[in-house]
Design a protein around this motif. Structure first.
Motif, PDB file in Angstrom:
ATOM      1  N   ALA A 108      36.800  30.508  39.830  1.00  0.00           N
ATOM      2  CA  ALA A 108      36.417  30.648  39.252  1.00  0.00           C
ATOM      3  C   ALA A 108      35.799  32.178  40.122  1.00  0.00           C
ATOM      4  O   ALA A 108      36.055  32.435  41.312  1.00  0.00           O
ATOM      5  CB  ALA A 108      35.479  29.846  39.297  1.00  0.00           C
ATOM      6  N   ARG A 109      35.509  33.195  38.918  1.00  0.00           N
ATOM      7  CA  ARG A 109      35.001  34.515  39.718  1.00  0.00           C
ATOM      8  C   ARG A 109      33.333  34.250  40.859  1.00  0.00           C
ATOM      9  O   ARG A 109      32.454  33.675  41.318  1.00  0.00           O
ATOM     10  CB  ARG A 109      33.868  35.350  39.199  1.00  0.00           C
ATOM     11  CG  ARG A 109      33.879  36.440  39.889  1.00  0.00           C
ATOM     12  CD  ARG A 109      33.538  37.436  38.614  1.00  0.00           C
ATOM     13  NE  ARG A 109      33.043  39.267  39.526  1.00  0.00           N
ATOM     14  CZ  ARG A 109      33.161  40.655  38.941  1.00  0.00           C
ATOM     15  NH1 ARG A 109      33.643  40.693  37.909  1.00  0.00           N
ATOM     16  NH2 ARG A 109      32.993  41.265  39.623  1.00  0.00           N
ATOM     17  N   GLN A 110      33.811  34.740  41.976  1.00  0.00           N
ATOM     18  CA  GLN A 110      33.025  34.380  43.329  1.00  0.00           C
ATOM     19  C   GLN A 110      33.131  36.142  44.256  1.00  0.00           C
ATOM     20  O   GLN A 110      34.038  36.419  44.345  1.00  0.00           O
ATOM     21  CB  GLN A 110      33.781  33.487  44.817  1.00  0.00           C
ATOM     22  CG  GLN A 110      32.692  32.187  44.078  1.00  0.00           C
ATOM     23  CD  GLN A 110      33.282  30.801  45.300  1.00  0.00           C
ATOM     24  OE1 GLN A 110      34.547  31.512  45.801  1.00  0.00           O
ATOM     25  NE2 GLN A 110      32.622  29.658  45.084  1.00  0.00           N
ATOM     26  N   GLY A 111      31.733  36.560  44.332  1.00  0.00           N
ATOM     27  CA  GLY A 111      31.739  37.755  44.450  1.00  0.00           C
ATOM     28  C   GLY A 111      32.735  39.054  44.270  1.00  0.00           C
ATOM     29  O   GLY A 111      31.818  38.930  42.870  1.00  0.00           O
ATOM     30  N   ASN A 112      32.641  39.612  45.194  1.00  0.00           N
ATOM     31  CA  ASN A 112      33.010  41.587  44.621  1.00  0.00           C
ATOM     32  C   ASN A 112      35.001  41.063  44.206  1.00  0.00           C
ATOM     33  O   ASN A 112      35.221  40.819  44.809  1.00  0.00           O
ATOM     34  CB  ASN A 112      32.779  42.056  45.698  1.00  0.00           C
ATOM     35  CG  ASN A 112      32.402  43.394  45.026  1.00  0.00           C
ATOM     36  OD1 ASN A 112      33.074  43.967  43.814  1.00  0.00           O
ATOM     37  ND2 ASN A 112      31.859  44.683  45.238  1.00  0.00           N
ATOM     38  N   ASP A 113      34.910  41.693  43.134  1.00  0.00           N
ATOM     39  CA  ASP A 113      36.463  42.205  42.732  1.00  0.00           C
ATOM     40  C   ASP A 113      37.267  43.433  44.132  1.00  0.00           C
ATOM     41  O   ASP A 113      38.466  43.344  43.760  1.00  0.00           O
ATOM     42  CB  ASP A 113      36.933  42.158  41.779  1.00  0.00           C
ATOM     43  CG  ASP A 113      37.244  41.252  40.867  1.00  0.00           C
ATOM     44  OD1 ASP A 113      37.355  39.968  41.579  1.00  0.00           O
ATOM     45  OD2 ASP A 113      37.351  41.205  39.279  1.00  0.00           O
ATOM     46  N   THR A 114      36.735  43.989  44.470  1.00  0.00           N
ATOM     47  CA  THR A 114      37.077  44.916  45.410  1.00  0.00           C
ATOM     48  C   THR A 114      36.820  44.985  46.410  1.00  0.00           C
ATOM     49  O   THR A 114      36.003  45.963  47.311  1.00  0.00           O
ATOM     50  CB  THR A 114      36.580  46.635  44.919  1.00  0.00           C
ATOM     51  OG1 THR A 114      35.358  46.511  44.533  1.00  0.00           O
ATOM     52  CG2 THR A 114      37.261  46.785  43.045  1.00  0.00           C
ATOM     53  N   ALA A 115      37.573  44.168  47.113  1.00  0.00           N
ATOM     54  CA  ALA A 115      37.420  44.220  49.122  1.00  0.00           C
ATOM     55  C   ALA A 115      37.952  44.990  49.215  1.00  0.00           C
ATOM     56  O   ALA A 115      39.424  45.256  49.167  1.00  0.00           O
ATOM     57  CB  ALA A 115      37.760  42.351  48.855  1.00  0.00           C
ATOM     58  N   ARG A 116      37.521  45.592  50.631  1.00  0.00           N
ATOM     59  CA  ARG A 116      38.392  46.050  50.967  1.00  0.00           C
ATOM     60  C   ARG A 116      38.204  45.843  53.142  1.00  0.00           C
ATOM     61  O   ARG A 116      36.886  44.329  52.777  1.00  0.00           O
ATOM     62  CB  ARG A 116      37.997  47.271  51.554  1.00  0.00           C
ATOM     63  CG  ARG A 116      38.131  48.283  50.100  1.00  0.00           C
ATOM     64  CD  ARG A 116      37.677  50.014  49.978  1.00  0.00           C
ATOM     65  NE  ARG A 116      36.362  50.083  50.594  1.00  0.00           N
ATOM     66  CZ  ARG A 116      35.699  50.666  49.122  1.00  0.00           C
ATOM     67  NH1 ARG A 116      36.635  51.216  48.153  1.00  0.00           N
ATOM     68  NH2 ARG A 116      34.337  50.818  49.595  1.00  0.00           N
ATOM     69  N   GLY A 117      38.963  45.929  53.924  1.00  0.00           N
ATOM     70  CA  GLY A 117      38.720  45.501  55.119  1.00  0.00           C
ATOM     71  C   GLY A 117      38.896  44.175  55.515  1.00  0.00           C
ATOM     72  O   GLY A 117      39.958  43.798  54.892  1.00  0.00           O
TER      73      GLY A 117
END
Length: 428
Positions: free
Chosen positions: A227-236
């Motif tokens: 299930a989607r939680q938060g952002n898909d383009t995570a960095r750092g």
DNA sequence: TGCAGATACCACGCGCGAAG
DNA sequence: CTTCGCGCGTGGTATCTGCA
């Protein structure tokens, strides 16, 4: 047998969850007797109530017992600031309460022993204020520390980061301040039945697994039906987390297989995880598909019921992510006088979790009261998990060395991770 | 203008107190 | 009794700020 210097009040600060720890201390006091003194047992979340509006302590305690004191190691944390005021750590010894510090996991390095600052000041005949910024003072004493990323935190300096030998020397140096004085101000007792054996089990990904590991998070997420939680383009920092999530999930079938094999051999198996949706859920789900009962001690749900189902032997496997305050050992003496199942326990860290303190606490869940529980650390070779495993193991060894604990169980791991500071005899 | 240091930020999971 | 928001720990990168 306490001589309280005229006072009659004792404060005990306990770790969370308060519902369990406060009850345990209350029962222990009832069993041993209260000695006619007034006792207050308090959780870190309530400490603020012992301070007045001016931030000064409202009450004077004769004796303070800080259980699991490592919870007060970060100076910037609110609970630490309250604890230091209540303990009057900036006051001279004659004006401060008598403080007893209790922990088997003092910290990942001496810069985290901040809750002992007043004790170190006393041992060196210094005013307590001089040791308030403990890391700075330890550097003055030649310890290989440097300021950390976050404000007020310290870490090993670059030189020490590369040498476990240097780390061992540093923790030994500080430990001897406490054990070589007369009388010693620190005592430690190893488990008489020996340390919990621990081993590392690196797994090699198949080509398919590697491909999935390198997938974008959004693709991976939809392919794995997370299930989607938060952002898909995570960095750092977040990107690191994504890789750990992917690796943990991809290895779930292998872990489940390993666990099932040990269940067949008659073991009751502990599986320690950090993440829920990408680790605990899939591992537990796969085992249940094979018809193996699993107690889930994570997330919501009735955790005590789940724990009892494991302890009674109804479920041969427990998957859990809490490191403290639960008892999973064989033959535990239950409240009704009966005993938990006697099947041998064996543990698997499904994923490494950076914290050596958490690792040591986790291993203590089933390795207690004379019961041996050996552990294996699983991770995917060549992924971020390998680095996490390296950090976890190094911190675990330092944490043990800092209380002069038995290091005999770490031989295999030291070889696996090229640790350089264990005695040569361990490599025979 | 360039660089170094400070600060902000991301994700996850838990326990807790306060508010509804 | 349920829900909401905070505090905490854990890793590392991106961006802003200040100084020379």
């Amino acid at each position: 047998a306490l001589k309280l210097g005229g006072g009659d009040t004792v404060l005990i600060t306990v770790d969370r969850p308060a519902q369990i720890t406060i009850a345990a201390w209350r029962d222990a006091l009832a069993a041993f007797g209260d000695g006619g003194y007034r006792w207050l047992i308090i959780s870190p979340d309530q400490l603020k109530k012992l301070l007045g509006r001016n931030g000064q302590p409202k009450y004077s305690f004769s004796v303070i017992i800080n259980d699991e004191a490592q919870q007060f190691r970060h100076l910037a944390a609110q609970r630490t600031q309250y604890q230091r005021r209540v303990n009057r750590l900036s006051a001279t010894p004659e004006k401060a309460p008598f403080v007893i510090t209790v922990t088997a996991t003092p910290g990942h390095h001496p810069g985290e022993y901040t809750y002992l600052s007043a004790l170190f000041a006393q041992l060196h005949d210094d005013p307590p204020g001089e040791w308030a910024d403990l890391g700075k003072k330890l550097v003055e004493h030649g310890l290989p520390l440097a300021p950390g990323w976050d404000k007020g935190k310290w870490d090993w300096n670059d030189q020490a980061k590369g040498s476990q030998r240097l780390q061992n020397q540093a923790v030994t140096h500080v430990r001897k301040w406490m054990t070589d004085c007369d009388p010693p101000v620190m005592v430690h007792r190893d488990a008489p039945w020996g340390p919990a054996p621990i081993d590392g089990l690196p797994l090699d990904f198949t080509a398919t697994q590697w491909a999935a590991y390198h997938q974008d998070w959004s693709e991976f997420r939809s392919a794995m039906k997370i299930a989607r939680q938060g952002n898909d383009t995570a960095r750092g920092r977040a990107a690191l987390m994504r890789f750990r999530q992917k690796a943990g999930m991809l290895r779930a079938p292998q872990t489940a297989e390993l666990v099932a094999a040990h269940v067949e051999r008659g073991y009751q198996v502990l599986v320690a995880v950090e993440l829920v949706t990408t680790a605990a859920d899939p591992v537990a789900g796969l085992l249940e598909e094979h018809g193996i009962g699993v107690s889930r001690i994570f997330g919501g749900g009735d955790l005590e019921t789940e724990r009892i189902r494991f302890q009674r032997g109804h479920n041969p496997v427990v998957v859990f992510n809490t490191a403290s305050a639960i008892n999973l050992q064989a033959s535990e003496l239950m409240v009704d006088g009966s005993r938990a199942s006697s099947a041998r326990r064996i543990g698997f860290f499904h994923q490494p979790r950076y914290s050596g303190i958490a690792a040591r606490q986790t291993m203590g869940r089933a390795h207690r009261d004379g019961q041996v529980c050996s552990w294996s650390l699983l991770f995917a070779a060549g992924t971020v998990e390998e680095q996490a495993a390296r950090i976890m193991i190094n911190r675990l060894m330092v944490t043990s060395a800092s209380v002069d604990g038995d290091l005999g169980a770490f031989g295999k791991l030291a070889r696996l991770f090229d640790a350089d500071w264990l005695p040569e005899s361990m490599f025979m």
